[in-house]
Motif scaffolding. Structure first.
Motif, PDB file in Angstrom:
ATOM      1  N   ARG A 132      19.483 -34.938   1.760  1.00 28.63           N
ATOM      2  CA  ARG A 132      18.921 -36.283   1.583  1.00 28.63           C
ATOM      3  C   ARG A 132      18.924 -36.701   0.125  1.00 28.63           C
ATOM      4  O   ARG A 132      18.559 -35.939  -0.752  1.00 28.63           O
ATOM      5  CB  ARG A 132      17.496 -36.322   2.120  1.00 28.63           C
ATOM      6  N   GLY A 133      19.363 -37.903  -0.095  1.00 28.19           N
ATOM      7  CA  GLY A 133      19.297 -38.471  -1.428  1.00 28.19           C
ATOM      8  C   GLY A 133      20.486 -38.167  -2.305  1.00 28.19           C
ATOM      9  O   GLY A 133      20.565 -38.655  -3.419  1.00 28.19           O
ATOM     10  N   LEU A 134      21.406 -37.339  -1.811  1.00 30.88           N
ATOM     11  CA  LEU A 134      22.561 -36.996  -2.636  1.00 30.88           C
ATOM     12  C   LEU A 134      23.548 -38.151  -2.609  1.00 30.88           C
ATOM     13  O   LEU A 134      23.959 -38.595  -1.547  1.00 30.88           O
ATOM     14  CB  LEU A 134      23.212 -35.727  -2.087  1.00 30.88           C
ATOM     15  N   PRO A 135      23.948 -38.671  -3.763  1.00 37.09           N
ATOM     16  CA  PRO A 135      24.894 -39.781  -3.753  1.00 37.09           C
ATOM     17  C   PRO A 135      26.284 -39.334  -3.300  1.00 37.09           C
ATOM     18  O   PRO A 135      26.632 -38.154  -3.371  1.00 37.09           O
ATOM     19  CB  PRO A 135      24.905 -40.255  -5.198  1.00 37.09           C
ATOM     20  N   GLN A 136      27.046 -40.300  -2.836  1.00 32.40           N
ATOM     21  CA  GLN A 136      28.394 -40.025  -2.344  1.00 32.40           C
ATOM     22  C   GLN A 136      29.203 -39.304  -3.415  1.00 32.40           C
ATOM     23  O   GLN A 136      29.957 -38.378  -3.132  1.00 32.40           O
ATOM     24  CB  GLN A 136      29.057 -41.360  -1.987  1.00 32.40           C
ATOM     25  N   MET A 137      29.022 -39.747  -4.642  1.00 32.61           N
ATOM     26  CA  MET A 137      29.766 -39.182  -5.773  1.00 32.61           C
ATOM     27  C   MET A 137      29.593 -37.666  -5.859  1.00 32.61           C
ATOM     28  O   MET A 137      30.496 -36.968  -6.269  1.00 32.61           O
ATOM     29  CB  MET A 137      29.243 -39.890  -7.030  1.00 32.61           C
TER      30      MET A 137
END
Lengths: 447, 289
Positions: free
Chosen positions: A393-398
């Motif tokens: 959760r919360g990890l950006p796509q990048m």
């Protein structure tokens, strides 16, 4: 003797990690050869705390975390996953930590660090002990672990992981948690992973210079395995190949336990170097060509696909060189094959073939080369898939690509830490003698 | 080979440490809230203790006050005394110098009221500024009920014993009874009751004398005195009046009727009366002999 000091250090790290999780903010620092990643995790206050089996060793069930900050920077001063230039590495860590802090808006004090280098070496240990009171307690497990006969792993090495893999109580084998069970003889199979002492000390020193406290250490191949292998694979047996830039980590899991970890000191940087030499281009251009046009399977169309390569000796603007994609593939493929062959040798040496289920998962930045799965299937000869890490959760796509497998795995490791040897109470006689010895030494030195 | 020089993205150690410090909530709160507050508070404190600033503030304040006071809406230009006697009006105007027109802000109504109430003749005053620029003064005058001779002074006294005015001559107010003696003003109420009780002998009544700040003597003409007790003076006086009514006591040759012990009235006769009494007794004895 270095072992006791590391034992104490690991225990201290464990306490610090628990305190940090309780406070709510933990940093993850993955120091790789190509990049340094810093994640800031925010833990929810213990929502689903289960009462642990015993009071002493808590099994923190704090799965609810989210990533609130991500900082990535190009790594400098790291070779083969080991620090080679302290200052540069320190600066890279500072950059990553600062970015992550800025994004998170909070300060990070405790970080869990992973690294790929240090030539990890696995040992399987066994220990057997008589159960004291009929019922297996923490103490018994500690005693059993203490009873393991540790092979001489060398003066310059330190155990970084020492995890109980399976327990045997009387004639019942393959227990994962014998606490509270009734029996008379308790045997433990332990997996110990040692790494080069100097590498670890340098790393700790470097992180310390950034005003951060180390709240845990892990080998990045282990962390990658946690994040990329799905539960079924971890249970039935699988290998995770983390193809980084400087080193390729191997970790084998069965019954959700790490049973083997190793690293090949070859990686994506070597492919880049080959391109650099083969096509006569500077490093950054080689890296760019590898990323944009790289591949491993040549087709007829690739002969006609021309890649523009800047000519370092160019006299005028339109003096360009062109290289066909099949030439590039021809440069890249032998190195990839070499890496995979090396990995296969290590897997064979570890007895991976004897596992009931032989899934191989490729991850890491270099696993994004198109056509790698075909080549890997051909060389490793088993079921191969390329796996990006679990979504958290919360990890950006990048930051959710295969290159971030170790960082994500470390985050998962922070939320569900595995029992390590130092979590258990060690027999009093050992600690007692050491304390006595220390007291005696102090007395002798001071009087 | 074009060697491009990239700027080092890494923060310097100092900057890194500073940013980490800045991310501490306590430091942020201190710098953002407490520090500005402290600076502002310090500035205010220093300004407040600077005489120049104090003077300027005072001047500005005064100027503002003056402009407000100069507003025509606040001007008070007439003075009215509804139901105040002309004599008291003159006293009040002499006591409180009011140079009207004046601003309502500058008029201290409470002070004027207090000043008027210091007048002996005023029991209670009411001072107010009405809407149309009028200062209205009402005063409840004290009503004199007694004349008190205090030594050589003659004073008019109201029912509480408070002085109302001075009197030049006793004859100026023959309608009011006279009291005398030290501490007589403290027992005016009792004197009034005695005066009421003594109504049957009013034509003969000269006044009441307070003796020893304790009890009353009733003084009649012809030098007669009725000495009353400290307690139960009214009853004693009634007793005397009954005796007078029955036996015509006070018209006899008596100087003093001593009722200080109410159970045992004592009469003091005049010299002539005593001699006459002796003569008569001797005569009675002679006749007997």
């Amino acid at each position: 003797m270095m072992t006791p000091s590391l034992f104490e250090m690991q225990r201290e790290m464990r306490q610090r990690r628990e305190a940090a999780v309780k406070r709510g903010v933990v940093g993850i620092l993955d120091i790789g050869t190509s990049k340094v990643v810093c994640l800031v995790l925010q833990f929810a206050p213990n929502l689903n705390t289960e009462p642990s089996v015993s009071g002493h060793v808590t099994i923190p069930s704090m799965g609810a975390f989210r990533v609130i900050g991500v900082g990535t920077t190009r790594s400098r001063g790291v070779r083969f996953g080991e620090i080679s230039v302290m200052d540069e590495t320190e600066r890279a860590i500072r950059t990553a930590v600062q970015r992550a802090q800025k994004m998170a808006g909070t300060r990070v004090d405790d970080v869990i660090v992973s690294f790929a280098g240090g030539r990890p070496r696995s040992y399987g240990l066994g220990g057997e002990v008589q159960v004291e009171n009929g019922e297996v307690s923490e103490r018994d497990i500690g005693h059993a672990m203490a009873a393991c006969d540790v092979p001489p792993y060398g003066e310059d090495r330190q155990p970084i992981h020492a995890m109980p893999v399976a327990y045997t109580l009387d004639h019942e084998a393959g227990l994962s948690d014998p606490r509270g069970m009734v029996g008379s003889r308790l045997a433990v199979d332990m997996h110990m992973l040692t790494v080069n002492d100097t590498v670890v000390q340098n790393l700790l020193h470097c992180v310390g210079r950034c005003d951060l406290e180390v709240a845990g250490l892990a080998v990045s191949s282990f962390a990658s395995g946690i994040s990329t292998l799905v539960e079924n694979e971890q249970e039935l047996g699988a290998a995770c190949i983390d193809m980084g830039a400087g080193a390729t980590g191997i970790s084998i899991f069965i019954k959700k336990q790490l049973i083997y970890a190793d690293a090949v000191r070859l990686g994506g940087d070597h492919i880049t170097n080959d391109i650099r030499q083969g096509l006569q281009v500077p490093q950054d251009v080689a890296e760019r060509i590898k990323t944009l046009h790289g591949g491993l399977l040549a087709t007829g169309a690739d002969d006609r696909e021309m890649i523009e390569v800047p000519n370092p000796m160019a006299q005028w603007d339109n003096d360009r060189r062109h290289v066909s994609r099949s030439d590039l593939i021809g440069v890249m493929r032998p190195r990839v094959e070499e890496i995979l062959e090396e990995v296969r040798d290590r897997l064979d040496a570890a007895g991976f073939e004897e596992l009931p289920h032989q899934q191989i998962v490729l991850t890491g930045g270099s696993s994004q080369i198109p056509g790698l799965d075909d080549v890997a299937a051909r060389i490793l000869g088993r079921r191969v898939r390329i796996g990006p890490p679990l979504r958290v959760r919360g990890l950006p796509q990048m930051a959710s690509g295969p290159g971030f497998a170790a960082a994500v795995g470390l985050a998962l490791h922070a939320s569900f830490p595995q029992d390590e040897c130092w979590d258990f109470e060690m027999p009093a006689d050992r600690i007692g003698t050491r304390k006595m010895r220390r007291a005696f030494r102090w007395f002798r030195n001071n009087w | 080979m074009c060697a491009m020089k990239y700027a080092d993205p890494a923060p310097s150690l100092l900057r890194y440490r500073f940013e980490r410090l800045w991310l501490k909530p306590s430091v942020r709160r201190t710098v953002r809230l407490w520090l500005p507050l402290a600076v502002v508070a310090g500035g205010i404190w220093m300004a407040a203790h600077n005489p120049a600033v104090q003077g300027a503030t005072q001047q500005g304040w005064n100027a503002l006050r003056d402009t407000v006071a100069a507003r025509p809406e606040l001007q008070v230009d007439t003075l009215e005394f509804p139901d105040v006697s002309p004599d008291l009006q003159a006293q009040i105007q002499a006591l409180v110098p009011l140079d009207l027109p004046k601003s309502a802000i500058d008029l201290k109504v409470a002070d004027i009221k207090a000043a008027i109430e210091t007048l002996d003749a005023v029991k209670q005053a009411e001072v107010r500024i009405t809407g149309n620029g009028t200062l209205e003064i009402r005063a409840l005058e004290r009503r004199p009920v007694l004349v008190w001779r205090d030594g050589s002074m003659l004073r008019l006294v109201d029912e509480t014993g408070h002085k109302v005015a001075e009197l030049a001559r006793r004859n100026a107010r023959p309608d009011l009874p006279l009291i005398a003696g030290k501490g007589a003003d403290a027992a005016v109420a009792e004197a009034m009751k005695l005066f009421e009780t003594a109504a049957p002998i009013a034509p003969r009544l000269r006044g009441f004398v307070r003796v020893g700040e304790r009890r009353w003597d009733v003084v009649l003409d012809r030098g007669q005195t009725i000495m009353l007790p400290e307690n139960g003076a009214i009853t004693a006086l009634r007793h005397v009046l009954e005796l007078h009514k029955a036996d015509d006591l006070l018209n006899r040759d008596i100087i003093v009727v001593d009722m200080r012990n109410p159970d045992r009235p004592v009469l003091r006769l005049t010299e002539t009366a005593i001699e006459e009494l002796r003569r008569l007794r001797a005569k009675v004895r002679g006749e007997d002999a």
